[in-house]
Design a protein around this motif. Structure first.
Motif: not given
Length: 175
Positions: A45-65
């Motif tokens: 899993w790689r968080p989006p580049a230059a993303a805010s904390a909220d965007q990172v959490q949203k990306a993590l949630r999408s990955w988990l789902l």
């Protein structure tokens, strides 16, 4: 980022798993399997580049789902090969034992009667509030497929809630 970041998403994972599986025990198993898979695949899993904390959490949630969706699809295909599941007419909603609302039971039964692909799209967009694009990415299908599955799922759900069972039409003998 470490695996502890996934703990924040457990309530949403449980809610989605519960809606998919329709059973508390199966949903808990699905969440546990998803978190185990996340632990095993955490390095991927790689968080989006230059993303805010909220965007990172949203990306993590999408990955988990997405992990949950893939696990559920695999489990559903395996169980479909081995057995058929019949809906128990006396099923009580395990998640809310105090309220015996007929509409709630009807909705739960109607959701259970939808095809898994239709139910997933309906739940991701309607309950989890994901966009069509996000849903398409999670399920690995084109946006147009998400839109058509959602349209068909809504129409089928509407018919089921109204009591119209198109598949069980009774034919009458004409003289």
């Amino acid at each position: 980022m470490n695996i502890d970041a996934a703990i924040v998403h457990i309530p949403r994972l449980r809610r989605y798993a519960r809606a998919l599986a329709g059973d508390a025990a199966l949903a808990d198993d699905l969440v546990q399997d998803t978190l185990e898979r996340a632990c095993q695949k955490w390095a991927l899993w790689r968080p989006p580049a230059a993303a805010s904390a909220d965007q990172v959490q949203k990306a993590l949630r999408s990955w988990l789902l997405t992990l949950m969706h893939n696990l559920y699809a695999n489990q559903w295909q395996q169980s479909a090969r081995h057995r058929t599941v019949e809906l128990d007419e006396t099923m009580d909603p395990v998640h809310d034992p105090t309220a015996k609302l007929a509409l709630q039971l009807d909705l739960e039964r109607a959701l259970a009667m939808l095809a898994p692909q239709a139910r997933e799209v309906l739940l991701l967009i309607g309950m989890e509030q994901f966009s069509y694009g996000e849903t398409a990415q999670m399920l690995g299908v084109p946006v147009g497929t998400v839109m058509s599955r959602l349209s068909r799922a809504r129409e089928q759900l509407r018919r089921l809630m109204e009591g119209e069972r198109a598949a069980t039409t009774v034919l009458r003998a004409v003289k």
